[in-house]
Design a protein around this motif. Sequence first.
Motif, PDB file in Angstrom:
ATOM      1  N   LYS A  24      54.047  17.792  20.173  1.00 25.91           N
ATOM      2  CA  LYS A  24      53.608  18.655  19.084  1.00 25.91           C
ATOM      3  C   LYS A  24      52.176  18.355  18.668  1.00 25.91           C
ATOM      4  N   THR A  25      51.736  17.130  18.908  1.00 25.89           N
ATOM      5  CA  THR A  25      50.388  16.740  18.485  1.00 25.89           C
ATOM      6  C   THR A  25      49.308  17.164  19.477  1.00 25.89           C
ATOM      7  N   ASP A  26      49.709  17.713  20.618  1.00 21.65           N
ATOM      8  CA  ASP A  26      48.721  18.149  21.607  1.00 21.65           C
ATOM      9  C   ASP A  26      47.817  19.238  21.033  1.00 21.65           C
ATOM     10  N   TYR A  67      46.778  20.412  31.780  1.00 22.87           N
ATOM     11  CA  TYR A  67      46.997  19.397  30.740  1.00 22.87           C
ATOM     12  C   TYR A  67      46.238  18.137  31.102  1.00 22.87           C
ATOM     13  N   CYS A  68      45.637  17.501  30.096  1.00 26.26           N
ATOM     14  CA  CYS A  68      44.975  16.221  30.353  1.00 26.26           C
ATOM     15  C   CYS A  68      45.149  15.285  29.168  1.00 26.26           C
ATOM     16  N   ASN A  69      45.112  14.004  29.475  1.00 26.07           N
ATOM     17  CA  ASN A  69      45.133  12.959  28.458  1.00 26.07           C
ATOM     18  C   ASN A  69      43.765  12.309  28.398  1.00 26.07           C
ATOM     19  N   TYR A  70      43.289  12.096  27.203  1.00 27.67           N
ATOM     20  CA  TYR A  70      42.016  11.401  27.041  1.00 27.67           C
ATOM     21  C   TYR A  70      42.120  10.502  25.816  1.00 27.67           C
ATOM     22  N   HIS A  71      42.066   9.187  26.052  1.00 28.66           N
ATOM     23  CA  HIS A  71      42.173   8.208  24.964  1.00 28.66           C
ATOM     24  C   HIS A  71      43.423   8.451  24.112  1.00 28.66           C
ATOM     25  N   GLN A  72      44.548   8.598  24.789  1.00 28.36           N
ATOM     26  CA  GLN A  72      45.847   8.802  24.139  1.00 28.36           C
ATOM     27  C   GLN A  72      45.962  10.111  23.364  1.00 28.36           C
ATOM     28  N   HIS A  73      45.065  11.028  23.606  1.00 26.67           N
ATOM     29  CA  HIS A  73      45.151  12.362  23.014  1.00 26.67           C
ATOM     30  C   HIS A  73      45.517  13.359  24.117  1.00 26.67           C
ATOM     31  N   GLY A  74      46.448  14.262  23.824  1.00 26.22           N
ATOM     32  CA  GLY A  74      46.845  15.270  24.790  1.00 26.22           C
ATOM     33  C   GLY A  74      46.163  16.598  24.514  1.00 26.22           C
ATOM     34  N   TYR A  75      45.715  17.267  25.581  1.00 24.80           N
ATOM     35  CA  TYR A  75      45.020  18.541  25.436  1.00 24.80           C
ATOM     36  C   TYR A  75      45.571  19.547  26.451  1.00 24.80           C
ATOM     37  N   VAL A  76      45.906  20.728  25.959  1.00 28.21           N
ATOM     38  CA  VAL A  76      46.249  21.840  26.841  1.00 28.21           C
ATOM     39  C   VAL A  76      44.979  22.668  27.005  1.00 28.21           C
ATOM     40  N   VAL A  77      44.466  22.733  28.226  1.00 23.31           N
ATOM     41  CA  VAL A  77      43.214  23.433  28.506  1.00 23.31           C
ATOM     42  C   VAL A  77      43.533  24.813  29.075  1.00 23.31           C
ATOM     43  N   PHE A 102      43.123  34.694  18.215  1.00 25.18           N
ATOM     44  CA  PHE A 102      44.525  34.570  17.852  1.00 25.18           C
ATOM     45  C   PHE A 102      45.344  33.690  18.794  1.00 25.18           C
ATOM     46  N   GLY A 103      44.687  32.976  19.704  1.00 21.35           N
ATOM     47  CA  GLY A 103      45.426  32.147  20.652  1.00 21.35           C
ATOM     48  C   GLY A 103      45.799  30.785  20.137  1.00 21.35           C
ATOM     49  N   GLY A 104      45.350  30.450  18.937  1.00 22.72           N
ATOM     50  CA  GLY A 104      45.709  29.155  18.363  1.00 22.72           C
ATOM     51  C   GLY A 104      44.911  27.996  18.926  1.00 22.72           C
ATOM     52  N   ALA A 105      43.713  28.258  19.443  1.00 23.95           N
ATOM     53  CA  ALA A 105      42.892  27.186  20.014  1.00 23.95           C
ATOM     54  C   ALA A 105      42.336  26.291  18.913  1.00 23.95           C
ATOM     55  N   ASP A 106      42.437  24.978  19.114  1.00 21.65           N
ATOM     56  CA  ASP A 106      41.866  24.017  18.164  1.00 21.65           C
ATOM     57  C   ASP A 106      40.380  23.816  18.407  1.00 21.65           C
ATOM     58  N   ALA A 107      39.929  24.128  19.612  1.00 23.27           N
ATOM     59  CA  ALA A 107      38.510  24.039  19.953  1.00 23.27           C
ATOM     60  C   ALA A 107      38.232  24.994  21.103  1.00 23.27           C
ATOM     61  N   VAL A 108      36.978  25.418  21.183  1.00 22.12           N
ATOM     62  CA  VAL A 108      36.550  26.305  22.271  1.00 22.12           C
ATOM     63  C   VAL A 108      35.352  25.673  22.957  1.00 22.12           C
ATOM     64  N   ASP A 180      34.738  13.480  24.371  1.00 20.41           N
ATOM     65  CA  ASP A 180      34.469  12.830  23.081  1.00 20.41           C
ATOM     66  C   ASP A 180      34.150  13.878  22.014  1.00 20.41           C
ATOM     67  N   ALA A 181      33.331  14.864  22.395  1.00 19.04           N
ATOM     68  CA  ALA A 181      32.969  15.930  21.448  1.00 19.04           C
ATOM     69  C   ALA A 181      34.180  16.769  21.085  1.00 19.04           C
ATOM     70  N   VAL A 182      35.047  17.061  22.074  1.00 19.88           N
ATOM     71  CA  VAL A 182      36.263  17.827  21.797  1.00 19.88           C
ATOM     72  C   VAL A 182      37.161  17.055  20.841  1.00 19.88           C
ATOM     73  N   THR A 183      37.326  15.767  21.084  1.00 18.53           N
ATOM     74  CA  THR A 183      38.145  14.935  20.189  1.00 18.53           C
ATOM     75  C   THR A 183      37.588  14.941  18.777  1.00 18.53           C
ATOM     76  N   GLN A 184      36.264  14.816  18.681  1.00 17.43           N
ATOM     77  CA  GLN A 184      35.624  14.795  17.363  1.00 17.43           C
ATOM     78  C   GLN A 184      35.841  16.096  16.611  1.00 17.43           C
ATOM     79  N   ILE A 185      35.681  17.212  17.296  1.00 25.04           N
ATOM     80  CA  ILE A 185      35.744  18.509  16.615  1.00 25.04           C
ATOM     81  C   ILE A 185      37.178  18.902  16.277  1.00 25.04           C
ATOM     82  N   THR A 186      38.169  18.425  17.047  1.00 27.53           N
ATOM     83  CA  THR A 186      39.566  18.741  16.737  1.00 27.53           C
ATOM     84  C   THR A 186      40.108  17.869  15.616  1.00 27.53           C
TER      85      THR A 186
END
Length: 434
Positions: A24-26, A67-77, A102-108, A180-186
């Motif tokens: 759920k945290t992805d 899907y990718c993991n980066y520093h224990q964070h999950g991201y659906v690309v 409307f796609g629910g993206a946390d970052a673009v 790193d930038a994606v993690t920061q902005i999310t």
Amino acid sequence: MGLSKDSMGVNAVDLGLVIRKNQKTDKVVALGGNPNVGKSTVFNELTGLRQHTGNWTGKTVTNAQGYCNYHQHGYVVVDLPGCYSLMAHSTEEEVARDFICFGGADAVIIVCDATCMERSLNLVLQTMEITSQVVVCVNLMDEAEKKKIQINLSALAERLGVPVVGTSARSRKGLDQLMDAVTQITENPYQRKFTIHYPDYLEAAISKLEPCVDQVSEEGLDSRWLSLMLLQWDHSMHGFIEQNLKYNFLSEESVTKQLKEVKEDFEHQGITERQIKDDIVTAIVHTAERLCEDTIRYERETYKNNDIDKILTGRWTAFPIMIVALLIVFWITIVGANYPSQALSTFFFWIEGKLLLFFKWLHAPKFLYEMLILGVYRVLAWVVSVMLPPMAIFFPLFTLLEDVGFLPRIAFNLDKCFKKCCACGKQALTMCIE
């Protein structure tokens, strides 16, 4: 970096707009950009997947998720279709715009071409009007270095108010900084800092309409952008807004009343729908040019100061050059294919004769070798002899025209003509291939 095939948990499959998370945290990250800027390379390197395509729901446009993991964070690309604009002149642009809204993206992430930043920034600026959660990925930095182009990434980031990261995706350079930038902005959503300034009459209309729109629009949707879309009188846009907001946006009395007043003001001033759209596009293009003037330096002055577009897209020169170029390509394809086609035909039918002699030597039944040799083999030989040489010549030539930027200009030149039959200029390229 922590991004590898071992870190993957979801295959890229035909999911449409349905996002499937491992946890759920992805976070959901949309990946957009112009065609041929290395967007798919960035996608593959981040997710460790080769792109498996499906179709967006109700569309013929392909999609991919990874899907990718980066520093224990999950991201659906989510790999969005390549497009030059979000003005929705094609299905690709509609799909990209709809998902960003409307796609629910946390970052673009918008992937740009470091060797052609002005063109790439047009899409960046349009995306930033919809959401402030944007990361600018300036790809092909190695190519820019070869062409003596220097980009001040920090200055560009400061001007835009969003992270700007330089990458060379083919060699995986800069992908750590990108994530790193994606993690920061999310984790810490940005507030809008950069705004495109339109002509005074449009800014006045937006200021009147925006308060009404803000009261009835959903949280997360930018009321300034919605107001601008309403001012374009785009019926497909109105339908898109209503469909995704699940109610008739224009049925709100306050919005309808204010929009009517604005339209009446435009009519009194002699401002047409065409002028509004042209002024919006012009403002975006000029903004991108100003950003590049302050942040990009060309050691080869001739690289930027190239007037080739004035010739290739000029009123009197565009169509003659386009017709001559395409005729040359077709002539080379047809004439050039005759020689290898004849050689292949001679070779295959020489083999046919040998095969017939071989089957007769074996005393094989006549119906058997006629079916296999005179039927299956001969048809295959004709198809290969006739089709392979022109394809081997035409497609490399067409690819070369695309790489040098000639095909996009053909699409631009023919766009108005094709719009008259409810199509777009890019379909002219499909017609040439067919």
